[in-house]
Design an enzyme around this catalytic site. Structure first.
Site, short mmCIF file in Angstrom:
data_model
loop_
_atom_site.label_atom_id
_atom_site.label_comp_id
_atom_site.label_asym_id
_atom_site.label_seq_id
_atom_site.Cartn_x
_atom_site.Cartn_y
_atom_site.Cartn_z
N SER A 122 0.83 -1.21 0.00
CA SER A 122 0.00 0.00 0.00
C SER A 122 0.86 1.25 0.00
O SER A 122 0.38 2.33 -0.31
CB SER A 122 -0.85 0.07 1.27
OG SER A 122 -1.56 -1.09 1.46
N HIS A 143 -1.35 -2.63 -6.96
CA HIS A 143 -2.07 -2.27 -5.73
C HIS A 143 -3.56 -2.52 -5.94
O HIS A 143 -4.28 -1.68 -6.48
CB HIS A 143 -1.77 -0.80 -5.39
CG HIS A 143 -2.32 -0.37 -4.07
ND1 HIS A 143 -2.62 0.94 -3.78
CD2 HIS A 143 -2.61 -1.07 -2.95
CE1 HIS A 143 -3.08 1.02 -2.54
NE2 HIS A 143 -3.08 -0.19 -2.02
N ASN A 193 -3.46 6.37 -1.63
CA ASN A 193 -3.33 6.70 -0.20
C ASN A 193 -2.84 8.13 0.04
O ASN A 193 -3.11 8.71 1.08
CB ASN A 193 -2.42 5.69 0.48
CG ASN A 193 -3.18 4.40 0.75
OD1 ASN A 193 -4.33 4.45 1.17
ND2 ASN A 193 -2.57 3.28 0.48
N1 LIG Z 1 -6.21 -4.89 3.73
C1 LIG Z 1 -6.35 -3.90 2.84
O1 LIG Z 1 -7.38 -3.20 2.79
C2 LIG Z 1 -5.26 -3.66 1.83
C3 LIG Z 1 -5.57 -2.94 0.65
C4 LIG Z 1 -4.57 -2.77 -0.32
C5 LIG Z 1 -3.30 -3.27 -0.09
N2 LIG Z 1 -3.03 -3.94 1.08
C6 LIG Z 1 -1.67 -4.47 1.26
O2 LIG Z 1 -1.71 -5.87 1.01
C7 LIG Z 1 -0.72 -6.53 1.81
C8 LIG Z 1 -1.37 -7.64 2.62
O3 LIG Z 1 -2.35 -7.08 3.45
P1 LIG Z 1 -3.51 -7.98 4.10
O4 LIG Z 1 -4.50 -7.01 4.67
O5 LIG Z 1 -3.96 -9.02 3.13
O6 LIG Z 1 -2.70 -8.71 5.29
P2 LIG Z 1 -3.15 -10.00 6.14
O7 LIG Z 1 -2.46 -9.88 7.44
O8 LIG Z 1 -4.64 -10.19 6.08
O9 LIG Z 1 -2.50 -11.24 5.31
C9 LIG Z 1 -1.14 -11.46 5.19
C10 LIG Z 1 -0.88 -12.94 4.98
O10 LIG Z 1 0.51 -13.13 4.68
C11 LIG Z 1 0.92 -14.32 5.31
N3 LIG Z 1 2.37 -14.38 5.42
C12 LIG Z 1 3.17 -13.89 6.39
N4 LIG Z 1 4.46 -14.21 6.13
C13 LIG Z 1 4.46 -14.88 4.95
C14 LIG Z 1 5.49 -15.48 4.16
N5 LIG Z 1 6.76 -15.43 4.54
N6 LIG Z 1 5.15 -16.12 3.00
C15 LIG Z 1 3.85 -16.18 2.63
N7 LIG Z 1 2.84 -15.64 3.35
C16 LIG Z 1 3.14 -15.00 4.49
C17 LIG Z 1 0.19 -14.30 6.65
O11 LIG Z 1 0.17 -15.57 7.25
C18 LIG Z 1 -1.20 -13.81 6.21
O12 LIG Z 1 -2.03 -14.89 5.84
C19 LIG Z 1 -0.06 -5.44 2.64
O13 LIG Z 1 1.09 -4.98 1.98
C20 LIG Z 1 -1.10 -4.34 2.67
O14 LIG Z 1 -0.54 -3.05 2.86
C21 LIG Z 1 -3.97 -4.15 2.03
#
Ligand SMILES: NC(=O)c1ccc[n+]([C@@H]2O[C@H](COP(=O)([O-])OP(=O)(O)OC[C@H]3O[C@@H](n4cnc5c(N)ncnc54)[C@H](O)[C@@H]3O)[C@@H](O)[C@H]2O)c1
Length: 286
Positions: A122, A143, A193
């Site tokens: 993000s 993104h 953002n």
């Molecule tokens: N949640 C949102 O609204 C949103 C929107 C746009 C972008 N993002 C971005 O997306 C990314 C993920 O966010 P999220 O909300 O899905 O997080 P989340 O915490 O829901 O999921 C992350 C996942 O990654 C896994 N993980 C951790 N270490 C790992 C590894 N070494 N190998 C593989 N998997 C691994 C975790 O077990 C978890 O299942 C972040 O960079 C966030 O900034 C989030």
């Protein structure tokens, strides 16, 4: 590599974004390798995908008969070497620089030389992430927006070294997925953002200074500006901790005080009032 030659997509992380990205690609006919660190995270991700597919069937966006095929296209794995079969890998692990670098380096080593490596970050610099891999020309930001199966926008971020070919392939892949890609250059917070977070922050200042209640701020923005959701309701949905983290990135990246996080946002985060996910933020959730 052209978008037409992409058949297998690896998704790194089966959380909120990762399972959404896997769902969207599987629904569009791609073979998906979904990688997480533990089987229970994969099980949780697959369970969410199954429920979200059911929701699409209910809304008549997908035929019930297609569900088994969509789910069968997703291959869950905890093994990084499985990424060797992918034409593109999209990283969606938590927004922590060290973790992302570790996961991206591991993917870089496992992927075939021609594969594209993308990050769903993000706010972290695409140029900085790319520089730590052996393929900065084949590195790009994708993104996606939450919830991925429903939201059509993909902000496509070009790092300093991203090649024209990687950029063109990624834009066309998004279109094949039924999304609308918008190209932006690498800069703190990209466009989404950088524009959204100051709005949320200013809304929080209005509440902190007693200018208006959260309900009043959100109603002004919904009825007056035609926003489908008020900024504070949206902040609760995103997570107030995530909002503070992104404001920190903007504040550090630009060195401009206009991005300082509102003290009320920080106070709520300190109290554990993180929004929807914790049951309380600007609003209460049962
Ligand atoms: N949640 C949102 O609204 C949103 C929107 C746009 C972008 N993002 C971005 O997306 C990314 C993920 O966010 P999220 O909300 O899905 O997080 P989340 O915490 O829901 O999921 C992350 C996942 O990654 C896994 N993980 C951790 N270490 C790992 C590894 N070494 N190998 C593989 N998997 C691994 C975790 O077990 C978890 O299942 C972040 O960079 C966030 O900034 C989030």
């Amino acid at each position: 590599m052209s978008a037409d030659s992409i058949k297998t997509v690896a998704v790194l992380g089966a959380g909120a974004m990762g399972n959404g990205i896997a769902h969207a690609f599987a629904r569009s006919g791609y073979h998906v390798i979904l990688r997480d660190v533990e089987q229970r995270f994969l099980d949780r991700g697959l369970d969410t995908i199954s429920k979200n597919v059911d929701r699409e069937i209910k809304k008549e966006k997908l035929a019930a008969a297609d569900k088994p095929a969509v789910l069968a296209r997703i291959q869950p794995t905890t093994d990084a070497s499985a990424l060797a079969a992918a034409d593109i890998a999209i990283e969606a692990v938590p927004e922590q620089l060290e973790l992302k670098l570790r996961v991206l380096k591991e993917a870089d080593a496992a992927l075939k030389p021609g594969a594209i490596l993308a990050s769903n970050t993000s706010s972290i610099s695409i140029t900085q992430l790319a520089a730590q891999t052996s393929r900065p020309g084949k590195f790009i930001g994708m993104h996606f927006m939450n919830p991925v199966p429903m939201m059509v926008l993909v902000e496509v971020i070009r790092g300093l070294a991203t090649s024209d070919e990687t950029f063109a392939t990624t834009m066309s892949l998004c279109e094949k997925l039924g999304k609308t890609p918008v190209a932006v250059n690498d800069s703190p917070g990209f466009v989404s953002n950088r524009v959204l977070m100051p709005l949320i922050n200013e809304a929080a200042f209005c509440v902190m200074e007693g200018v208006a209640t959260p309900e009043a701020v959100d109603t002004v923005m919904k009825l007056g500006m035609n926003h489908p959701m008020g900024p504070l309701q949206l902040a609760d949905f995103i997570g107030l901790d995530v909002c503070v983290d992104i404001l920190e990135v903007l504040f550090k990246g630009f060195g401009d005080s206009k991005y300082r996080a509102c003290p009320l946002l920080r106070k709520y985060v300190a109290a554990g009032w993180l929004g929807r996910k914790s049951g309380r933020g600007f609003y209460m959730y049962s």
